[in-house]
Scaffold this active site. Structure first.
Site: not given
Length: 646
Positions: A220, A438
């Site tokens: 970060t 999927e």
């Protein structure tokens, strides 16, 4: 000894041996070799008038014969050994007739004084091995000092901290290079301002914080923020990793802490930055072995330096960690790390600013919209976005493109989020199983209310998955309702439900789906109070690692009966998600087959193409997905979009 120094010594030794070999083998041997004979043989040759000349050197006699004489015969062969020059030793009894015999036979007699070695030469012969040992040891020490640099070397350098000092001229990173961390920059700018102009604060009785702890997930920008502080501050900036304090010798860590603070005090006002503080800052009183004692000594010295009897108001300590929960409480009290600056994952506006920073040196095409990229990458931190830009540039360079286009960014995003595409040869049956798997995820994600929108679905093997269904929320999520989480579980189990409906059996392709669903159900029951039987309780179950510095062993703060209830509730949540998935799949089998056929034909479908297939089967889908509420940040980005792997 360094490898380069060792190679130098080997090369020098090899050169010496080579020169010696050349001199001994290529130099012509013109002088007759000298053969050692007995004194009796010498007298025999003298009596035969075969001695031409001799030289006396003490008790040794070296001479030449007039004619070559056979020395002996080799047994079993016709080969004979002869000699022309000889050497012998005089007996201890004086031979009074020798000189008369030599003079009578007209032998050329010479006398040389016996050579004695010089005392200096003798001393050098005895000292040479010791000189070689000392020389090698000196080279070893020199090599270690060169390799380890300042603060390294042998015993005298172990106590040095090895911290690097940066000045404004040396550090090129400033706050202009840090985007999306406005709150953290404001906190740190106040400290920098105090060091630049302390009178502004001291006239009001304000004191500078002794320490600032940067806390946040990996990637970060905590270390980047520290580099920016080094570039902005007009004071010396010392940086070191916490792991550098601990060494193989006891007491070195505490000594290096003292050396670090002494250097900072000499250059006050100054800033000390300790990266990865949890390497030495873990809670005391746990762990086994001497290494733990050494770490505790280092931590005690750090505590004393930060807030001991000696004040150092002009030395501020900064540190960064992604594990604040394991730090010793004494480190976090006021007077030491007064401020904890949280560096969180950026929102889409901050991500756009971060992308602008990382694309400064990248030639991007006019069709690149950084705002679209920022909105389509929820949950990504600064390091992820930097990697995304770099991957896009690599793809463009691979294609010999002049600029990085939006298509390159899309390919890079697929590579980062879904993994690297693999050239895996699959049978037609395995492709059908993957396609229906999927398609099941896609159908559940598109028809379940409140589910995240489909971004892309693929049956091309990527990473460790044979297929991927990627969902991306419209905006960053900070609050998750129970219905949304149940939808996530149902979507995760959609592929498994499709396999059961079409092939009437399950495959191993749902392994990761089951793990995601179970982990999410466990958090719902144990952490978020979403189970009526367990109630509004937070139960630590399988989360804490006891050897991270808190405890010597793990213990359960709940009974066996409660553990059984938790297992039952987790199973209940997962079963509910499975039932919802089975119902949607069973009610839309024609749509499922249509999606699977499209995947088998095209291999990759985006959201627009998925909606076209659904409309072809008579299903109307909403363009705008269900809105989600805002609120407190619960999952800290863990569920901010993701990929369901098949």
């Amino acid at each position: 000894m360094t490898r380069s120094l060792l190679w130098q010594m080997v090369i020098v030794l090899g050169a010496i041996l080579m020169v010696n070999y050349v001199l001994t083998t290529l130099t012509p041997q013109t002088q007759e070799p000298v053969v050692d004979v007995s004194y009796s043989r010498f007298k025999t040759e003298l009596a035969a008038d075969n001695v031409a000349a001799i030289t006396f050197e003490g008790n040794n006699v070296v001479g030449n014969l007039r004619e070559r004489t056979i020395l002996n015969r080799v047994e079993g062969t016709e080969e004979v050994q002869s000699f022309l020059r000889f050497r012998t030793t005089m007996p201890p009894v004086t031979d009074t007739r020798l000189l008369d015999d030599l003079e009578q036979r007209k032998v050329d007699v010479k006398v040389r004084p016996e050579s004695k070695p010089s005392p200096w030469a003798t001393a050098m012969i005895y000292m040479l091995p010791w000189l070689l040992i000392v020389g090698v040891w000196w080279f070893v020490i020199k090599g270690m000092r060169t390799r380890q640099g300042p603060g390294g070397g042998m015993m005298g350098g172990f106590s040095k901290s090895g911290a690097k000092m940066y000045t404004k001229e040396r550090s090129r990173v400033t706050f202009a290079d840090v985007a999306g961390l406005d709150e953290a920059k404001q906190e740190l700018m106040e400290i920098i301002e105090f060091l630049r102009n302390p009178k502004k604060f001291m006239r009001l009785g304000a004191k500078a914080p002794r320490g600032v702890l940067l806390v946040g997930p990996p990637g970060t920008g905590k270390t980047l923020m520290a580099r920016a502080v080094a570039g902005e501050a007009e004071v010396p900036f010392f940086t070191i990793s916490a792991s550098q304090f601990i060494e193989m010798f006891v007491g070195v860590g505490a000594s290096r802490v003292r050396d670090l603070f002494n250097n900072a005090k000499k250059n006050a006002p100054s800033i000390i930055f300790i990266d990865e503080l949890d390497a030495v800052g873990r809670s005391r009183g746990t762990g086994l072995g001497g290494g733990n004692d050494e770490r505790e000594q280092t931590l005690n010295q750090l505590l004393s330096e930060m807030d001991g009897f000696e004040a150092h108001d002009e030395v501020i300590v900064m540190s960064a960690t992604n594990r604040p929960d394991v730090l010793d409480p004494a480190l976090l009290r006021p007077g030491r790390f007064d401020r904890q600056v949280t560096v969180e994952r950026p929102d889409w506006r901050a991500r756009e600013e971060i992308l602008k920073v990382h694309t400064r040196q990248v030639p991007i095409d006019e069709d690149v919209d950084l705002q679209i990229i920022a909105r389509s990458t929820p949950g990504m931190c600064g390091a992820d976005l930097e990697n995304l830009v770099n991957e896009a540039a690599l793809i463009a360079a691979r294609e010999n493109a002049q600029k990085v286009t939006m298509q390159h960014f899309e390919q890079a995003k697929d590579r980062v989020l879904m993994g690297t595409e693999r050239k895996l040869v699959m049978s037609q049956q395995e492709k059908r199983i993957t396609a229906y798997h999927e398609a099941g995820h896609t159908l559940l994600a598109r028809l379940s209310p409140g589910a995240d929108p489909i971004h892309k679905v693929s049956i091309i093997p990527r990473g460790q998955a044979l297929g991927v269904t990627q969902q991306l929320p419209v905006d960053d999520r900070y609050h998750y309702s129970r219905s949304y989480l149940m939808t996530r579980i149902a979507v995760s189990l959609g592929g498994r439900a499709a396999e059961k409906a079409i092939f009437e059996e399950y495959s191993t392709g749902a392994q990761n789906d089951l793990k995601q669903a179970t982990d999410l159900a466990e958090k719902m029951v144990c952490q978020w109070g979403m189970s009526e039987r367990v109630g509004p309780m937070s139960i630590n179950r399988g989360e804490e690692h006891p050897f991270l510095g808190r405890k010597l062993a793990s213990d359960n703060a709940f009974s066996q009966h409660m553990a059984w209830i938790i297992d039952q509730e987790i199973e209940k949540v997962v079963k509910a998600g499975e039932q919802a998935a089975d119902e949607i799949i069973a009610n839309h089998l024609p749509v499922l087959k249509k999606l699977a056929d499209a995947l088998l034909e095209e291999e990759v479908l985006d959201r627009t193409r998925v909606d076209e297939v659904l409309r072809e089967t008579g299903i109307e889908v909403q363009d705008d997905p269900a809105a989600h509420p805002d609120g407190d940040h619960v999952l800290q980005g863990e569920l901010a979009g993701g990929a369901v792997e098949g």
